[in-house]
Write an enzyme that holds these catalytic residues in place. Structure first.
Site, PDB file in Angstrom:
ATOM      1  N   SER A 231     -71.440 -28.523 106.985  1.00 29.13           N
ATOM      2  CA  SER A 231     -70.919 -28.172 108.320  1.00 29.13           C
ATOM      3  C   SER A 231     -69.136 -28.421 108.155  1.00 29.13           C
ATOM      4  CB  SER A 231     -71.570 -28.912 109.318  1.00 29.13           C
ATOM      5  OG  SER A 231     -71.580 -30.387 108.939  1.00 29.13           O
ATOM      6  N   HIS A 261     -79.282 -29.919 105.164  1.00 27.23           N
ATOM      7  CA  HIS A 261     -78.344 -30.606 105.760  1.00 27.23           C
ATOM      8  C   HIS A 261     -78.695 -31.187 107.187  1.00 27.23           C
ATOM      9  CE1 HIS A 261     -74.350 -31.650 106.601  1.00 27.23           C
ATOM     10  NE2 HIS A 261     -73.766 -30.467 107.083  1.00 27.23           N
ATOM     11  N   HIS A 307     -79.177 -37.763  98.505  1.00 28.10           N
ATOM     12  CA  HIS A 307     -77.856 -37.332  98.918  1.00 28.10           C
ATOM     13  C   HIS A 307     -76.739 -36.795  97.682  1.00 28.10           C
ATOM     14  CE1 HIS A 307     -74.054 -37.401 101.035  1.00 28.10           C
ATOM     15  NE2 HIS A 307     -74.706 -37.495 102.381  1.00 28.10           N
ATOM     16  N   ARG A 316     -75.604 -45.423 107.592  1.00 24.35           N
ATOM     17  CA  ARG A 316     -75.958 -45.035 108.863  1.00 24.35           C
ATOM     18  C   ARG A 316     -77.512 -45.257 109.291  1.00 24.35           C
ATOM     19  NH1 ARG A 316     -73.689 -39.039 108.212  1.00 24.35           N
ATOM     20  NH2 ARG A 316     -74.848 -39.344 106.316  1.00 24.35           N
ATOM     21  N   ASP A 362     -80.826 -39.057 107.982  1.00 26.41           N
ATOM     22  CA  ASP A 362     -81.842 -38.303 108.672  1.00 26.41           C
ATOM     23  C   ASP A 362     -82.942 -39.033 108.506  1.00 26.41           C
ATOM     24  OD1 ASP A 362     -80.266 -36.157 109.763  1.00 26.41           O
ATOM     25  OD2 ASP A 362     -80.414 -35.101 107.865  1.00 26.41           O
TER      26      ASP A 362
HETATM   27  N1  NMX Z   1     -87.227 -35.307  97.429  1.00 27.57           N
HETATM   28  C1  NMX Z   1     -87.339 -34.474  96.170  1.00 27.57           C
HETATM   29  N2  NMX Z   1     -86.548 -33.930  95.192  1.00 27.57           N
HETATM   30  C2  NMX Z   1     -85.248 -34.466  95.709  1.00 27.57           C
HETATM   31  C3  NMX Z   1     -84.693 -35.074  96.651  1.00 27.57           C
HETATM   32  C4  NMX Z   1     -85.675 -35.144  97.585  1.00 27.57           C
HETATM   33  N3  NMX Z   1     -85.432 -36.164  98.615  1.00 27.57           N
HETATM   34  N4  NMX Z   1     -83.527 -35.050  96.426  1.00 27.57           N
HETATM   35  C5  NMX Z   1     -83.173 -34.524  95.527  1.00 27.57           C
HETATM   36  N5  NMX Z   1     -84.353 -33.996  94.830  1.00 27.57           N
HETATM   37  C6  NMX Z   1     -84.201 -33.122  93.445  1.00 27.57           C
HETATM   38  C7  NMX Z   1     -83.411 -31.874  93.897  1.00 27.57           C
HETATM   39  O1  NMX Z   1     -84.281 -30.821  94.612  1.00 27.57           O
HETATM   40  C8  NMX Z   1     -83.233 -31.540  92.553  1.00 27.57           C
HETATM   41  O2  NMX Z   1     -84.236 -30.795  91.960  1.00 27.57           O
HETATM   42  P1  NMX Z   1     -84.156 -29.709  90.667  1.00 27.57           P
HETATM   43  O3  NMX Z   1     -83.469 -30.124  89.696  1.00 27.57           O
HETATM   44  O4  NMX Z   1     -85.351 -29.206  90.700  1.00 27.57           O
HETATM   45  O5  NMX Z   1     -83.258 -28.524  91.669  1.00 27.57           O
HETATM   46  C9  NMX Z   1     -82.833 -32.866  91.966  1.00 27.57           C
HETATM   47  O6  NMX Z   1     -83.608 -33.687  92.541  1.00 27.57           O
HETATM   48  C10 NMX Z   1     -81.542 -33.313  91.343  1.00 27.57           C
HETATM   49  O7  NMX Z   1     -80.794 -33.269  92.948  1.00 27.57           O
HETATM   50  P2  NMX Z   1     -79.819 -33.982  93.538  1.00 27.57           P
HETATM   51  O8  NMX Z   1     -78.494 -34.145  92.384  1.00 27.57           O
HETATM   52  O9  NMX Z   1     -80.174 -35.610  93.313  1.00 27.57           O
HETATM   53  O10 NMX Z   1     -79.357 -33.803  94.747  1.00 27.57           O
HETATM   54  P3  NMX Z   1     -78.249 -32.586  95.408  1.00 27.57           P
HETATM   55  O11 NMX Z   1     -76.872 -33.217  95.489  1.00 27.57           O
HETATM   56  O12 NMX Z   1     -78.516 -31.332  94.666  1.00 27.57           O
HETATM   57  O13 NMX Z   1     -78.981 -32.384  96.801  1.00 27.57           O
HETATM   58  C11 NMX Z   1     -79.822 -33.287  98.879  1.00 27.57           C
HETATM   59  C12 NMX Z   1     -78.859 -33.245  97.787  1.00 27.57           C
HETATM   60  C13 NMX Z   1     -79.392 -34.034 100.197  1.00 27.57           C
HETATM   61  C14 NMX Z   1     -79.733 -31.562  99.314  1.00 27.57           C
HETATM   62  C15 NMX Z   1     -81.182 -33.292  98.363  1.00 27.57           C
HETATM   63  O14 NMX Z   1     -81.344 -34.870  97.986  1.00 27.57           O
HETATM   64  C16 NMX Z   1     -82.346 -33.281  99.303  1.00 27.57           C
HETATM   65  O15 NMX Z   1     -82.852 -31.911  99.164  1.00 27.57           O
HETATM   66  N6  NMX Z   1     -82.876 -34.104 100.084  1.00 27.57           N
HETATM   67  C17 NMX Z   1     -83.998 -33.773 101.085  1.00 27.57           C
HETATM   68  C18 NMX Z   1     -83.121 -32.960 102.169  1.00 27.57           C
HETATM   69  C19 NMX Z   1     -82.338 -33.974 103.206  1.00 27.57           C
HETATM   70  O16 NMX Z   1     -82.772 -35.260 103.149  1.00 27.57           O
HETATM   71  N7  NMX Z   1     -81.178 -33.387 103.597  1.00 27.57           N
HETATM   72  C20 NMX Z   1     -80.344 -34.227 104.361  1.00 27.57           C
HETATM   73  C21 NMX Z   1     -79.092 -34.574 103.794  1.00 27.57           C
HETATM   74  C22 NMX Z   1     -78.103 -35.205 104.796  1.00 27.57           C
HETATM   75  N8  NMX Z   1     -77.696 -34.756 105.895  1.00 27.57           N
HETATM   76  O17 NMX Z   1     -77.599 -35.355 107.110  1.00 27.57           O
HETATM   77  O18 NMX Z   1     -77.245 -33.737 105.991  1.00 27.57           O
HETATM   78  C1  MLT Z   2     -73.505 -35.630 106.415  1.00 28.01           C
HETATM   79  O1  MLT Z   2     -73.375 -36.319 107.327  1.00 28.01           O
HETATM   80  O2  MLT Z   2     -73.061 -34.439 106.573  1.00 28.01           O
HETATM   81  C2  MLT Z   2     -74.636 -35.588 105.174  1.00 28.01           C
HETATM   82  O3  MLT Z   2     -74.601 -36.932 104.886  1.00 28.01           O
HETATM   83  C3  MLT Z   2     -74.388 -34.682 104.117  1.00 28.01           C
HETATM   84  C4  MLT Z   2     -73.294 -34.990 103.347  1.00 28.01           C
HETATM   85  O4  MLT Z   2     -72.276 -35.650 103.589  1.00 28.01           O
HETATM   86  O5  MLT Z   2     -73.191 -33.854 102.419  1.00 28.01           O
END
Ligand code: NMX
Ligand code: MLT
Length: 429
Positions: A231, A261, A307, A316, A362
């Site tokens: 964002s 996100h 994350h 948080r 979250d």
């Molecule tokens: N559950 C299952 N798999 C996961 C998760 C999770 N919570 N987090 C990461 N992975 C997987 C990810 O999908 C990826 O799989 P693949 O290689 O098959 O594509 C692998 O682990 C490596 O990912 P990372 O490098 O650890 O994570 P990345 O930096 O790409 O993504 C998020 C970060 C936050 C997008 C990811 O952890 C996720 O999808 N979490 C769940 C959604 C979430 O909680 N989002 C909120 C973020 C915070 N916010 O407030 O915005």
């Molecule tokens: C945020 O608060 O924006 C989330 O934790 C996602 C991020 O920092 O990438």
């Protein structure tokens, strides 16, 4: 007062970064490998954000203050901190609160537009539409069209930003009442702070005052998370084209609406409620473990965990958990959140994919809102948006003050990568 203060700070900041750039502009601070170019630029240090930073082993630090030390502050204090680098004294705080109050009236055309939208529109679409249609009020655009000089850009950016931020509690509460048929809009109450007024306008009973406390905390915790999150980055990128804050904030919020996100907060409570429904209450450790594995094996992520930057439990999340323990320790939905915190990191470690197995912001916030009767979880990202607008706007003001240019990184095609690989000398064995 805030503007006058920034008038003294911004030229100093500009001078300082001008000198750094002149003397050290060629110094390398980051390198990019092929994995990072294909992998969402993870870890590439390629932009400046002075409002906050997120060290992977510490979590959010706003202008040098860890977020855990800001949990008793009002969002208005944090907004002042984001913008200036200082917490306000009593007079400056009152000045900012009065200013926001004076700017808080939402134009009637906003309500008419929202009323005309499809009744099943997502609350984020309604909220963001309200911001975008107010673009005609932009002072930045007006002054730009009149030919303002570059060093003044931050001034109407601040004006637009304060005008937007001031109206968000009323717009957010209005969207809630309209979209979920809660009855007529509730007018703001004089004398209440920004977040307490939001709680008041939602119209949810708050006998103990804890809902207002939760809203204050919620707005502080989500306000900013350095410059690279989707964002903030989208807002910055659009703003760097000198699109005004209405366009830029709206762009940022469209990114916040994605499930990886900000929308993760709605998904997260959905997941916790599925657990609650399936096990008719708090599951055993083994039941929860299996449920988490079932989610992973069906190819889904566990929302609220992982994350892109953090490698520890998000501070948080810790702050929300402490609030939950204090206010609703016996609530089964909150108890599930607590148990998920015990079980899911172990499951994610066992699976071995996520680089960060810990909860992010979250993971717990939805359960707290649910406890107070805010049960429409498709609305939760609107709360995140009201708060995140403070960080996005602060970054816009500071970046305009510093004269940061249009963002334009260089992309390369896969054919170029292949050419580099073909030309590279074979690895030394
Ligand atoms: N559950 C299952 N798999 C996961 C998760 C999770 N919570 N987090 C990461 N992975 C997987 C990810 O999908 C990826 O799989 P693949 O290689 O098959 O594509 C692998 O682990 C490596 O990912 P990372 O490098 O650890 O994570 P990345 O930096 O790409 O993504 C998020 C970060 C936050 C997008 C990811 O952890 C996720 O999808 N979490 C769940 C959604 C979430 O909680 N989002 C909120 C973020 C915070 N916010 O407030 O915005
Ligand atoms: C945020 O608060 O924006 C989330 O934790 C996602 C991020 O920092 O990438």
């Amino acid at each position: 007062m805030l503007k006058q203060h920034l008038e003294t700070l911004i030229p100093k900041w500009r001078e300082e970064i001008g000198a750094i750039n002149k003397e050290h502009g060629n110094k390398v601070i980051s390198e990019v490998n092929i994995g990072q170019a294909y992998g969402g630029m993870r870890g590439v240090k390629a932009m400046i954000c002075d409002t906050s930073e997120v060290p992977p082993d510490k979590g959010l630090i706003i202008r040098g203050i860890p977020v855990a030390q800001l949990t008793d502050k009002l969002p208005e204090e944090v907004l002042y901190l984001l913008l200036t680098g200082e917490l306000p004294d009593k007079k400056s705080l009152k000045g900012l609160q009065d200013d926001l109050q004076a700017r808080s009236k939402v134009p009637a055309y906003v309500w008419k537009t929202l009323e005309a939208m499809p009744k099943d529109s997502h609350p984020m679409v309604m909220f963001n539409t309200a911001i975008l249609i107010m673009e005609k009020e932009s002072l930045f655009r007006k002054r730009y069209d009149e030919g303002m000089k570059k060093t003044d850009y931050w001034v109407p950016t601040l004006e637009d930003s304060l005008n937007i931020i001031a109206k968000l509690p009323a717009i957010g509460a209005g969207v809630y009442r309209m979209r979920f048929k809660k009855g007529p809009r509730i007018a703001a109450k004089k004398g209440l702070d920004w977040a307490a007024n939001y709680a008041h306008m939602l119209g949810i009973k708050d006998k103990t005052g804890e809902l207002a406390n939760l809203m204050r905390l919620y707005m502080v915790l989500h306000s900013d998370h350095e410059g690279g999150n989707v964002s903030a980055h989208a807002c910055h990128c659009v703003g760097s084209a000198l699109s005004d804050p209405y366009y830029a904030v709206s762009a940022g919020l469209n990114g916040l609406a994605g499930p990886l996100h900000g929308l993760a907060n709605q998904e997260c409570l959905g997941w916790v409620l599925m657990v609650h429904e399936k096990f008719k209450g708090v599951p055993s450790d083994q039941e929860l473990r299996q449920f988490a594995w079932d989610t992973l094996q069906s190819g889904k992520v566990i929302p609220g965990y992982g994350h892109a930057v953090l490698r520890i439990t998000d501070p948080r999340f810790d702050a929300f958990r402490a609030f939950g323990k204090r206010v609703m320790g016996d609530d089964p939905v909150f108890q599930i959140v607590d148990k998920v915190f015990e079980i899911v990191p172990k499951v994610l470690v066992e699976q071995g994919k996520a680089k960060d197995p810990w909860p992010n912001v979250d993971a717990g916030s939805g359960a707290l809102l649910y406890h107070f009767g805010l049960k429409e979880f498709s609305y939760y990202t609107v709360l995140f948006s009201i708060s995140r607008a403070m960080g996005m706007c602060s970054q816009l003001v500071v970046n305009r003050g510093l004269g940061i240019p249009i963002e334009r990184p260089k992309s390369v095609p896969t054919a170029w990568i292949k050419k580099q690989l073909a030309a590279a000398p074979p690895p030394v064995m």
